[in-house]
Design a protein around this motif. Structure first.
Motif, PDB file in Angstrom:
ATOM      1  N   UNK A   1       0.799  -1.224   0.000  1.00  0.00           N
ATOM      2  CA  UNK A   1       0.000   0.000   0.000  1.00  0.00           C
ATOM      3  C   UNK A   1       0.829   1.270   0.000  1.00  0.00           C
ATOM      4  N   UNK A   2       2.089   1.171   0.416  1.00  0.00           N
ATOM      5  CA  UNK A   2       2.903   2.372   0.536  1.00  0.00           C
ATOM      6  C   UNK A   2       2.659   3.137   1.809  1.00  0.00           C
ATOM      7  N   UNK A   3       1.857   2.587   2.723  1.00  0.00           N
ATOM      8  CA  UNK A   3       1.601   3.195   4.035  1.00  0.00           C
ATOM      9  C   UNK A   3       2.450   2.473   5.072  1.00  0.00           C
ATOM     10  N   UNK A   4       2.774   3.143   6.137  1.00  0.00           N
ATOM     11  CA  UNK A   4       3.606   2.522   7.162  1.00  0.00           C
ATOM     12  C   UNK A   4       2.812   1.492   7.946  1.00  0.00           C
ATOM     13  N   UNK A   5       3.538   0.533   8.545  1.00  0.00           N
ATOM     14  CA  UNK A   5       2.879  -0.494   9.358  1.00  0.00           C
ATOM     15  C   UNK A   5       2.158   0.127  10.545  1.00  0.00           C
ATOM     16  N   UNK A   6       2.740   1.159  11.133  1.00  0.00           N
ATOM     17  CA  UNK A   6       2.095   1.807  12.281  1.00  0.00           C
ATOM     18  C   UNK A   6       0.814   2.520  11.870  1.00  0.00           C
ATOM     19  N   UNK A   7       0.818   3.106  10.671  1.00  0.00           N
ATOM     20  CA  UNK A   7      -0.392   3.758  10.178  1.00  0.00           C
ATOM     21  C   UNK A   7      -1.497   2.740   9.945  1.00  0.00           C
ATOM     22  N   UNK A   8      -1.145   1.599   9.374  1.00  0.00           N
ATOM     23  CA  UNK A   8      -2.136   0.544   9.162  1.00  0.00           C
ATOM     24  C   UNK A   8      -2.661   0.008  10.485  1.00  0.00           C
ATOM     25  N   UNK A   9      -1.769  -0.151  11.458  1.00  0.00           N
ATOM     26  CA  UNK A   9      -2.187  -0.650  12.769  1.00  0.00           C
ATOM     27  C   UNK A   9      -3.164   0.310  13.436  1.00  0.00           C
ATOM     28  N   UNK A  10      -2.907   1.601  13.336  1.00  0.00           N
ATOM     29  CA  UNK A  10      -3.801   2.594  13.924  1.00  0.00           C
ATOM     30  C   UNK A  10      -5.158   2.583  13.216  1.00  0.00           C
ATOM     31  N   UNK A  11      -5.144   2.392  11.881  1.00  0.00           N
ATOM     32  CA  UNK A  11      -6.398   2.322  11.139  1.00  0.00           C
ATOM     33  C   UNK A  11      -7.222   1.116  11.590  1.00  0.00           C
ATOM     34  N   UNK A  12      -6.547  -0.022  11.810  1.00  0.00           N
ATOM     35  CA  UNK A  12      -7.256  -1.217  12.298  1.00  0.00           C
ATOM     36  C   UNK A  12      -7.830  -0.985  13.687  1.00  0.00           C
ATOM     37  N   UNK A  13      -7.088  -0.295  14.524  1.00  0.00           N
ATOM     38  CA  UNK A  13      -7.585  -0.007  15.876  1.00  0.00           C
ATOM     39  C   UNK A  13      -8.860   0.829  15.806  1.00  0.00           C
ATOM     40  N   UNK A  14      -8.870   1.849  14.959  1.00  0.00           N
ATOM     41  CA  UNK A  14     -10.057   2.692  14.827  1.00  0.00           C
ATOM     42  C   UNK A  14     -11.251   1.901  14.298  1.00  0.00           C
ATOM     43  N   UNK A  15     -11.001   1.059  13.273  1.00  0.00           N
ATOM     44  CA  UNK A  15     -12.099   0.306  12.678  1.00  0.00           C
ATOM     45  C   UNK A  15     -12.684  -0.692  13.673  1.00  0.00           C
ATOM     46  N   UNK A  16     -11.830  -1.383  14.413  1.00  0.00           N
ATOM     47  CA  UNK A  16     -12.331  -2.347  15.401  1.00  0.00           C
ATOM     48  C   UNK A  16     -13.097  -1.641  16.505  1.00  0.00           C
ATOM     49  N   UNK A  17     -12.661  -0.445  16.865  1.00  0.00           N
ATOM     50  CA  UNK A  17     -13.380   0.326  17.884  1.00  0.00           C
ATOM     51  C   UNK A  17     -14.765   0.715  17.378  1.00  0.00           C
ATOM     52  N   UNK A  18     -14.855   1.039  16.095  1.00  0.00           N
ATOM     53  CA  UNK A  18     -16.141   1.460  15.537  1.00  0.00           C
ATOM     54  C   UNK A  18     -17.115   0.305  15.399  1.00  0.00           C
ATOM     55  N   UNK A  19     -16.616  -0.888  14.988  1.00  0.00           N
ATOM     56  CA  UNK A  19     -17.531  -2.015  14.832  1.00  0.00           C
ATOM     57  C   UNK A  19     -17.764  -2.745  16.149  1.00  0.00           C
ATOM     58  N   UNK A  20     -16.896  -2.508  17.125  1.00  0.00           N
ATOM     59  CA  UNK A  20     -17.056  -3.148  18.420  1.00  0.00           C
ATOM     60  C   UNK A  20     -16.696  -4.615  18.433  1.00  0.00           C
ATOM     61  N   UNK A  21     -15.896  -5.052  17.463  1.00  0.00           N
ATOM     62  CA  UNK A  21     -15.495  -6.450  17.363  1.00  0.00           C
ATOM     63  C   UNK A  21     -14.029  -6.517  16.936  1.00  0.00           C
ATOM     64  N   UNK A  22     -13.341  -7.572  17.390  1.00  0.00           N
ATOM     65  CA  UNK A  22     -11.989  -7.793  16.898  1.00  0.00           C
ATOM     66  C   UNK A  22     -12.087  -8.402  15.513  1.00  0.00           C
ATOM     67  N   UNK A  23     -11.363  -7.816  14.564  1.00  0.00           N
ATOM     68  CA  UNK A  23     -11.417  -8.262  13.179  1.00  0.00           C
ATOM     69  C   UNK A  23     -10.222  -9.106  12.779  1.00  0.00           C
ATOM     70  N   UNK A  24      -9.099  -8.950  13.485  1.00  0.00           N
ATOM     71  CA  UNK A  24      -7.896  -9.695  13.153  1.00  0.00           C
ATOM     72  C   UNK A  24      -7.270 -10.282  14.408  1.00  0.00           C
ATOM     73  N   UNK A  25      -6.883 -11.551  14.313  1.00  0.00           N
ATOM     74  CA  UNK A  25      -6.036 -12.156  15.332  1.00  0.00           C
ATOM     75  C   UNK A  25      -4.601 -11.726  15.049  1.00  0.00           C
ATOM     76  N   UNK A  26      -3.901 -11.210  16.036  1.00  0.00           N
ATOM     77  CA  UNK A  26      -2.531 -10.771  15.837  1.00  0.00           C
ATOM     78  C   UNK A  26      -1.614 -11.534  16.767  1.00  0.00           C
ATOM     79  N   UNK A  27      -0.548 -12.096  16.194  1.00  0.00           N
ATOM     80  CA  UNK A  27       0.527 -12.681  16.998  1.00  0.00           C
ATOM     81  C   UNK A  27       1.836 -12.099  16.484  1.00  0.00           C
ATOM     82  N   UNK A  28       2.927 -12.456  17.142  1.00  0.00           N
ATOM     83  CA  UNK A  28       4.231 -11.954  16.695  1.00  0.00           C
ATOM     84  C   UNK A  28       4.624 -12.564  15.359  1.00  0.00           C
ATOM     85  N   UNK A  29       3.982 -13.672  14.973  1.00  0.00           N
ATOM     86  CA  UNK A  29       4.363 -14.373  13.745  1.00  0.00           C
ATOM     87  C   UNK A  29       3.369 -14.201  12.604  1.00  0.00           C
ATOM     88  N   UNK A  30       2.102 -13.962  12.927  1.00  0.00           N
ATOM     89  CA  UNK A  30       1.111 -13.958  11.860  1.00  0.00           C
ATOM     90  C   UNK A  30      -0.081 -13.083  12.216  1.00  0.00           C
TER      91      UNK A  30
END
Length: 300
Positions: free
Chosen positions: A27-56
């Motif tokens: 995408x050309x966006x930074x990983x931190x920017x994408x992470x913040x976007x995911x945080x906002x979206x999950x907060x808005x829908x009220x559900x966790x959308x992605x499982x995150x681990x250190x590997x996957x």
């Protein structure tokens, strides 16, 4: 519930790439920017959308449902916006192709240099593998496949040679030592150098055909190498006298021309139809892909 379009795009990119770093590269966006976007979206829908681990990273059930409905919609929006670029003098953007390893080595080298020279504002990303994934699910704009692997609802455009052959060859010294087969069944007395696909299946049986007679041979395997990226190892083993190799004729052509390999049963080599470039008939074609399709068709 309102959601910013860029946040939705970030979710689709990360879910498809199965990781923030790979999504950032695409995408050309930074990983931190994408992470913040995911945080906002999950907060808005009220559900966790992605499982995150250190590997996957992997979609949750909610994320998988959202991705299934959202990805095609966003792709259509992107294609619709991208279609406006066709009014510009030169197409721009990213073209993603999912292709077999054989096509990356034997088909694209004759096509890509001219395309890149003709369209300097288009970037091309090639994903070469020997497993046959759904190109839409992989995020690619188009794929190269052979006709028996074409998917439904796809437009197919011939690309590269229209007829190809599988060929068998061995080093002259090996054939001097072990004999030159006069019939495919004689290969049962020879050492076979065989590829293995990522699925685990061996690239066998070997097929031969002449005057209506078709013969399938399970070679006596002496060496196995993973097809993706290792076909050259099979050729090297053959030129070193390790046995008989069976691959695309084009893959063996340099060694055959140099005399380091000798054709085996050349009048039995089977023909098969060449590959196709294919893409979805249900999407607007983005300008980079349209330019590539036009370039391929112009080459005939």
């Amino acid at each position: 519930m309102d959601a910013d379009l860029s946040d939705l795009e970030a979710f689709v990119a990360v879910a498809r790439a199965r990781g923030f770093r790979d999504a950032a590269r695409v995408t050309g966006r930074s990983a931190s920017t994408l992470s913040e976007a995911l945080r906002r979206l999950e907060a808005r829908v009220g559900l966790r959308l992605l499982h995150r681990t250190t590997r996957s990273v992997a979609p949750t059930e909610a994320g998988a449902r959202l991705l299934e409905r959202l990805a095609p919609a966003l792709d259509s929006v992107a294609a619709a916006l991208g279609s406006v670029d066709e009014l510009r003098e030169r197409p721009t953007g990213l073209l993603r192709l999912n292709v077999p390893v054989s096509a990356a080595k034997l088909v694209l080298p004759a096509i890509l240099p001219g395309f890149l020279a003709a369209y300097p504002d288009i970037r091309v990303e090639i994903d070469a593998e020997d497993s046959f994934v759904d190109i839409l699910a992989s995020g690619a704009d188009a794929g190269i496949r052979y006709d028996e692997r074409l998917e439904q609802d796809m437009i197919a455009v011939p690309i590269g040679p229209r007829v190809q052959r599988f060929a068998a060859a061995a080093a002259p010294a090996y054939l001097d030592r072990r004999g030159r087969p006069a019939h495919p069944r004689a290969l049962l007395d020879h050492d076979g150098l065989v590829g293995r696909f990522s699925s685990g299946a061996l690239a066998s049986p070997w097929e031969f055909e002449r005057d209506g007679e078709a013969v399938r041979i399970e070679p006596r395997v002496r060496l196995i190498a993973r097809v993706a990226g290792a076909a050259d190892l099979l050729v090297d083993a053959a030129t070193g006298g390790g046995g008989i190799v069976y691959l695309f004729e084009e893959w063996l052509a340099p060694a055959l021309a140099a005399g380091t390999l000798e054709p085996v049963l050349a009048d039995w080599w089977p023909n098969f139809p060449g590959p196709f470039l294919y893409y979805s008939s249900r999407r607007l074609v983005p300008p980079p892909l349209r330019a590539f399709v036009d370039h391929v068709r112009a080459l005939g």
